[in-house]
Design a protein around this motif. Sequence first.
Motif, short mmCIF file in Angstrom:
data_model
loop_
_atom_site.label_atom_id
_atom_site.label_comp_id
_atom_site.label_asym_id
_atom_site.label_seq_id
_atom_site.Cartn_x
_atom_site.Cartn_y
_atom_site.Cartn_z
N VAL A 209 0.78 -1.14 -0.11
CA VAL A 209 0.00 0.01 -0.14
C VAL A 209 1.01 1.04 -0.04
N ARG A 210 0.54 2.05 -0.99
CA ARG A 210 1.57 3.12 -1.09
C ARG A 210 0.36 4.48 -1.08
N LEU A 211 0.71 5.56 -0.31
CA LEU A 211 0.01 6.86 -0.38
C LEU A 211 1.05 8.01 -0.62
N THR A 212 0.68 8.62 -1.58
CA THR A 212 1.18 9.91 -1.92
C THR A 212 0.37 11.16 -1.88
N LEU A 213 1.01 12.12 -1.36
CA LEU A 213 0.26 13.48 -1.31
C LEU A 213 1.09 14.49 -2.25
N THR A 214 0.34 15.16 -3.12
CA THR A 214 0.89 16.50 -3.71
C THR A 214 0.17 17.41 -3.28
N PRO A 215 0.36 18.64 -3.86
CA PRO A 215 -0.48 19.85 -3.52
C PRO A 215 -2.01 19.68 -3.99
N ALA A 216 -2.12 19.02 -5.45
CA ALA A 216 -3.28 18.92 -5.81
C ALA A 216 -4.20 17.30 -5.61
N VAL A 217 -3.42 16.20 -5.24
CA VAL A 217 -3.93 15.06 -5.31
C VAL A 217 -3.39 14.10 -4.26
N LEU A 218 -4.34 13.54 -3.66
CA LEU A 218 -4.01 12.17 -2.75
C LEU A 218 -3.98 10.84 -3.61
N ARG A 219 -3.08 10.24 -3.42
CA ARG A 219 -3.20 9.21 -4.43
C ARG A 219 -3.01 7.94 -3.68
N VAL A 220 -3.93 6.64 -3.62
CA VAL A 220 -3.88 5.65 -2.92
C VAL A 220 -3.56 4.35 -3.92
N GLU A 221 -2.42 3.66 -3.68
CA GLU A 221 -2.04 2.70 -4.67
C GLU A 221 -1.84 1.45 -3.66
N VAL A 222 -2.40 0.21 -4.43
CA VAL A 222 -2.14 -0.99 -3.96
C VAL A 222 -1.74 -1.97 -4.87
N SER A 223 -0.37 -2.71 -4.58
CA SER A 223 0.39 -3.43 -5.79
C SER A 223 0.03 -4.89 -5.17
N ASP A 224 -0.01 -5.71 -6.02
CA ASP A 224 0.09 -7.29 -5.96
C ASP A 224 0.77 -7.79 -6.94
N PRO A 225 0.93 -9.20 -6.53
CA PRO A 225 1.73 -10.01 -7.57
C PRO A 225 1.08 -10.47 -8.74
N ARG A 226 0.00 -10.51 -8.97
CA ARG A 226 -0.84 -11.12 -9.88
C ARG A 226 -1.29 -10.07 -11.04
N GLY A 227 -0.26 -9.98 -11.95
CA GLY A 227 -0.55 -8.98 -13.00
C GLY A 227 -1.59 -9.42 -14.16
N GLU A 228 -1.77 -10.75 -14.18
CA GLU A 228 -2.52 -11.33 -15.22
C GLU A 228 -3.97 -11.42 -14.73
N ARG A 229 -4.15 -10.80 -13.43
CA ARG A 229 -5.71 -10.91 -13.09
C ARG A 229 -6.33 -9.26 -12.84
N LEU A 230 -6.50 -8.79 -14.02
CA LEU A 230 -6.67 -7.24 -13.87
C LEU A 230 -8.42 -6.97 -13.41
N PRO A 231 -8.25 -6.20 -12.33
CA PRO A 231 -9.84 -5.79 -11.94
C PRO A 231 -10.54 -4.66 -12.90
N GLY A 232 -12.11 -5.10 -12.77
CA GLY A 232 -12.80 -4.34 -13.40
C GLY A 232 -14.13 -4.30 -12.65
N PRO A 233 -14.87 -3.16 -12.66
CA PRO A 233 -16.32 -3.12 -12.30
C PRO A 233 -17.00 -4.23 -12.75
N ARG A 234 -18.04 -4.95 -11.76
CA ARG A 234 -18.97 -5.83 -12.37
C ARG A 234 -20.32 -5.60 -11.88
N ALA A 235 -21.34 -6.05 -12.45
CA ALA A 235 -22.72 -5.80 -11.91
C ALA A 235 -23.04 -7.16 -10.94
#
Length: 140
Positions: A75-101
């Motif tokens: 988990v990585r958080l970065t703050l600039t004057p304009a943006v708070l960015r939240v990142e979560v990295s995991d080892p499974r690059g072949e499993r891309l997320p996407g919204p579903r119904a």
Amino acid sequence: MTAAQEETGPDPVLHEDRLDYTPTARSVTLCRRRAARLVAEWGHPHLADEASLLVSELATNALLHGCMRGRLFRVRLTLTPAVLRVEVSDPRGERLPGPRAPGADDCYGRGLIVVARLADRWGVEPRTVGKTVFAELTVR
């Protein structure tokens, strides 16, 4: 220039936090609490709840869909004057997320819908090993 600066523009990174977690449910609680505390300490308590929820949803997705036995997620958080960015990295690059119904009775499947509605911008970036899912909040 860091990836966070490329994504958020030329704004300098004011604060950054990065921590690796074991792929357990307890880690989601720990990273959610850490995110809320740090965002408040960094002078944006009004964003702490949103950041906490984004971290929770992204970390839960990593835990359920992106983690492998014996491999940590980050988990990585970065703050600039304009943006708070939240990142979560995991080892499974072949499993891309996407919204579903999800169905009305489904217990899971709404995390990225929450992320998409809460964040000003979100997406997925490939890594040499794995992927990073990010969400950004505009600093008001």
